[in-house]
Design a protein around this motif. Structure first.
Motif, PDB file in Angstrom:
ATOM      1  N   SER A  79       0.826  -1.218   0.000  1.00 23.54           N
ATOM      2  CA  SER A  79       0.000   0.000   0.000  1.00 23.54           C
ATOM      3  C   SER A  79       0.856   1.263   0.000  1.00 23.54           C
ATOM      4  CB  SER A  79      -0.917   0.007   1.232  1.00 23.54           C
ATOM      5  OG  SER A  79      -0.152   0.072   2.423  1.00 23.54           O
ATOM      6  N   VAL A 115      -0.045   3.140   3.303  1.00 27.69           N
ATOM      7  CA  VAL A 115      -1.364   3.500   3.801  1.00 27.69           C
ATOM      8  C   VAL A 115      -1.733   2.601   4.974  1.00 27.69           C
ATOM      9  CG1 VAL A 115      -3.817   3.606   3.221  1.00 27.69           C
ATOM     10  CG2 VAL A 115      -2.108   4.316   1.534  1.00 27.69           C
ATOM     11  N   ARG A 116      -1.426   1.305   4.832  1.00 25.07           N
ATOM     12  CA  ARG A 116      -1.756   0.345   5.894  1.00 25.07           C
ATOM     13  C   ARG A 116      -0.487  -0.018   6.646  1.00 25.07           C
ATOM     14  NH1 ARG A 116      -4.002  -2.240   1.230  1.00 25.07           N
ATOM     15  NH2 ARG A 116      -5.806  -0.964   0.720  1.00 25.07           N
ATOM     16  N   THR A 117      -0.217   0.727   7.696  1.00 22.42           N
ATOM     17  CA  THR A 117       1.012   0.488   8.449  1.00 22.42           C
ATOM     18  C   THR A 117       0.817  -0.586   9.513  1.00 22.42           C
ATOM     19  OG1 THR A 117       0.398   2.305   9.905  1.00 22.42           O
ATOM     20  CG2 THR A 117       1.915   2.815   8.115  1.00 22.42           C
TER      21      THR A 117
END
Lengths: 294, 393
Positions: free
Chosen positions: B309, B316-318
């Motif tokens: 991401s 975006v998606r950590t």
């Protein structure tokens, strides 16, 4: 070769029987015609295709650009949609591919696929006011829409550009903005987050400019592009200004590898950004703004 | 469907099937035992089939154990799925070459390799149909997948044994195959030498069957075959209430269960590798040292990686929480919005091959049972900016 039961249809035939077209993964070739610096850290490339295609695109669309041996990234078209023979892209170097692209000199070979994606809703804007709100490099995918609006100026009411940038050095397309503003064909308000000496303009985030927009909210279409947090806050400010959610359009961004709807990378819950966007009417993606890390 | 009588073949007939497929130019692939698991690989003789084995499966658990008869297909599913052939882990896309400052680009030809798949389960047929919609059903067809898919000959198999993590019944995807095959077998292994009851599902299947040594199946054999599939359907290892799972998950994007599962999830991506419908890919570019030859290939990717991401500035998606949520909500919910069906076929591989045994059915149940009206409310922070969060109804 002996074929399967002479022409007998297998279970696979018909399921996947579409005729094979050109390979959508294959880039076309082009060369850099010119390169200019358009802000402290953004460069605009002009590309000519080796085999000229009709370069028509809808404002808001993007191409996949390849730096050979490095990789491929989606970059929006930032030029005039009426100039059919040149492709214009404005690039900020952030990763290896965008850095390689931004450094390309005239004559360099580049690969490209596209244009892809949905465009800004120019037709819905006819007869009403248009409010364009850009944050940072978000002005690049909005510049084609400004060209198109200016080319058909008489078909629209008031056109306003609100543009927010980090600092005066980061202001993109500076000369052009001045000329749009001078010719009074559109109303322009520019703000910076951090001023420097010599800046006598507005300071603050772009949402603070919304109350200055001279538009009639109920007959306005708003086009918004910038970082996700900027778009979220802008939508709130526009809504507070009286612009309905159904009249607000955003350009969304997610990682993309194919732009064909095949690689799955640009998923944003119910949508694929490459296939269903990047331009979305706000009410379609509204729920996505309410949750982190989607 | 077709009212043609079912046929019966012996192991000898099955060998004749392999031979005939090979004669017709097919690359025959089927189940074999390797490294303690049943995997799919090239196969020439029925003696290579996994004779007398079954697979013991549970969350994070897979063992081959002896069964009491000599069934060749007495297992459920292993870590492989047919996507490794139809949508391979590594696919070269194109090559480019620079000569005297002139570039040229050549596509990697979509090699029309013709596979014959032996022992495709109902859930796997459904998974192939799901990938068909993703990779061929949109505006841009994937030519590499298309070439392999068009050339494939499918020998399906009605399951005689439900695995410990199977839930195809819940997903309405099995265990009986209904369409999308050339031939379908049911193995009757009780009492010595196995017998195969065969149905043809295509013209190619009918022609091939007529070339094999076979006889008409007797009515008690047909009844026995039906009873085997019914028994399998009644012994699923897992179940999932699937009728409203899309709405359930989409209403609970901020449910505390995501934090709880993130405590256990290693974000290793095993579930996405073994899933027969996961299709996500990345691309990789390379060049020679002189900068004269370039190529691009694509390989399987997983939504559990941080790179997946990545956009300028970071991923975006950590969090693991957001990645697990992405995977399960895509599979069971947003897949409907994107491609018109569920992305889950109930094969259970993601449960079995999860190193910590996270169970997709259990996660859905946990959210269902602890769903509170307040759980659907986003936190105040994420609703910043005065945007009223929408609750989809």
């Amino acid at each position: 070769m002996s074929m399967a039961a002479e022409g007998a249809a297998s279970a696979a035939a018909g399921v996947a029987g579409k005729p094979a077209g050109p390979d959508p993964w294959l880039p076309r070739l082009g060369r850099i015609v010119s390169r200019r610096r358009d802000s402290r850290d953004a460069w605009t490339l002009e590309i000519r295709e080796q085999i000229p295609q009709s370069a028509s695109f809808r404002p808001g669309q993007f191409n996949m650009l390849t730096a050979f041996g490095i990789g491929e990234v989606p970059i929006s078209l930032s030029g005039d949609p009426a100039a059919m023979d040149r492709l214009i892209h404005t690039i900020r170097p952030v990763g290896p591919v965008s850095t390689a692209l931004a450094q390309m000199r005239p004559g360099a070979a580049i690969g490209l696929r596209g244009p892809f994606g949905s465009g800004w809703p120019l037709r819905q804007a006819v007869g009403g006011d248009v409010l364009v709100v850009a944050g940072g490099l978000g002005l690049a995918p909005l510049r084609p829409v400004l060209y198109a609006l200016l080319a058909g100026r008489e078909r629209y009411g008031r056109i306003t550009l609100l543009y927010g940038s980090r600092s005066p050095d980061d202001v993109l397309f500076h000369r052009e903005i001045v000329s749009w503003s001078r010719r009074q064909r559109i109303e322009v308000h520019v703000t910076v987050d951090h001023a420097a000496s010599g800046w006598d303009g507005h300071v603050g985030v772009v949402t603070t400019l919304v109350p200055r927009a001279q538009c009639e909210p109920q007959r306005t279409v708003a086009l918004v592009c910038g970082p996700e947090v900027m778009m979220r806050l802008t939508v709130a400010a526009l809504h507070a200004h009286g612009i309905p959610h159904e009249a607000i359009y955003l350009s969304m961004e997610r990682n993309m590898k194919c732009a064909l709807g095949l690689c799955g990378r640009c998923q944003l819950q119910s949508v694929l950004v490459c296939r269903d966007g990047p331009v979305f009417r706000y009410d379609r993606v509204r729920g996505l703004f309410a949750h982190k890390e989607l | 469907m077709e009212s043609a009588p079912l046929a019966a073949i012996t192991l000898g007939g099955l060998q004749a099937l392999f031979d005939e497929l090979k004669n017709q130019g097919y690359r025959v692939v089927g189940p074999v035992v390797r490294d303690g698991a049943i995997v799919y690989d090239d196969i020439g003789a029925v003696s290579e089939l996994p004779r007398g084995w079954k697979d013991e499966q549970d969350g994070g658990h897979y063992r081959l154990v002896r069964r009491s008869n000599d069934a060749r297909f007495g297992y459920a599913v292993g870590p492989h799925s047919w996507k490794k052939y139809l949508h391979p882990p590594l696919q070269p896309l194109w090559r480019a070459r620079r000569e005297d400052d002139r570039m040229s680009v050549e596509p990697e030809r979509a090699v029309p390799e013709r596979f014959a798949f032996i022992g495709v389960r109902a859930c796997e047929l459904r998974a192939i149909a799901v990938q068909d919609r993703v990779l061929l059903g949109g505006a841009h067809a994937d030519l590499h997948y298309q070439a392999r898919r068009n050339g494939a000959f499918i020998v399906a198999l009605n399951c005689s044994q439900a695995g410990g993590t199977c839930f195809c019944v819940s997903m309405n995807a099995g265990p009986k195959v209904d369409s999308g095959f050339d031939l379908a077998l049911t193995e009757i292994a009780e009492g010595g030498e196995p017998l195969y009851i065969v149905a043809a599902g295509s013209e190619a299947g009918r022609k091939l069957l007529s070339a094999l040594p076979h006889r008409e199946a007797q009515s008690q054999e047909v009844a026995a075959a039906a009873a085997i599939v019914a028994r399998t359907a009644a012994s699923m290892g897992r179940e999932m209430q699937a009728d409203d799972v899309k709405e359930l998950l989409q209403h609970n994007l901020d449910h505390p269960r995501w934090d709880e599962v993130a405590e256990r999830c290693l974000a290793c991506g095993n579930c996405t590798m073994v899933c027969p419908t996961c299709f996500c890919t990345s691309v990789q570019d390379s060049s020679d040292l002189a900068g004269l030859e370039f190529s691009r290939s694509r390989r399987w990717d997983s939504c559990f990686t941080s790179d997946f991401s990545y956009i300028h500035g970071g991923s975006v998606r950590t969090s693991t929480r957001s990645r697990y949520r992405q995977w399960i909500t895509h599979k069971l919910a947003s897949w409907f919005d994107q491609f018109g069906s569920s992305g889950c076929v109930g094969c259970g591989r993601c449960i079995t091959w999860c190193p910590v045994g996270i169970d997709i059915a259990e996660e859905v149940r946990a959210i269902r049972e602890s769903e509170r009206p307040s759980a659907a409310e986003p936190s105040g922070e994420s609703a910043a900016g005065g945007i009223t969060p929408v609750k989809q109804r």
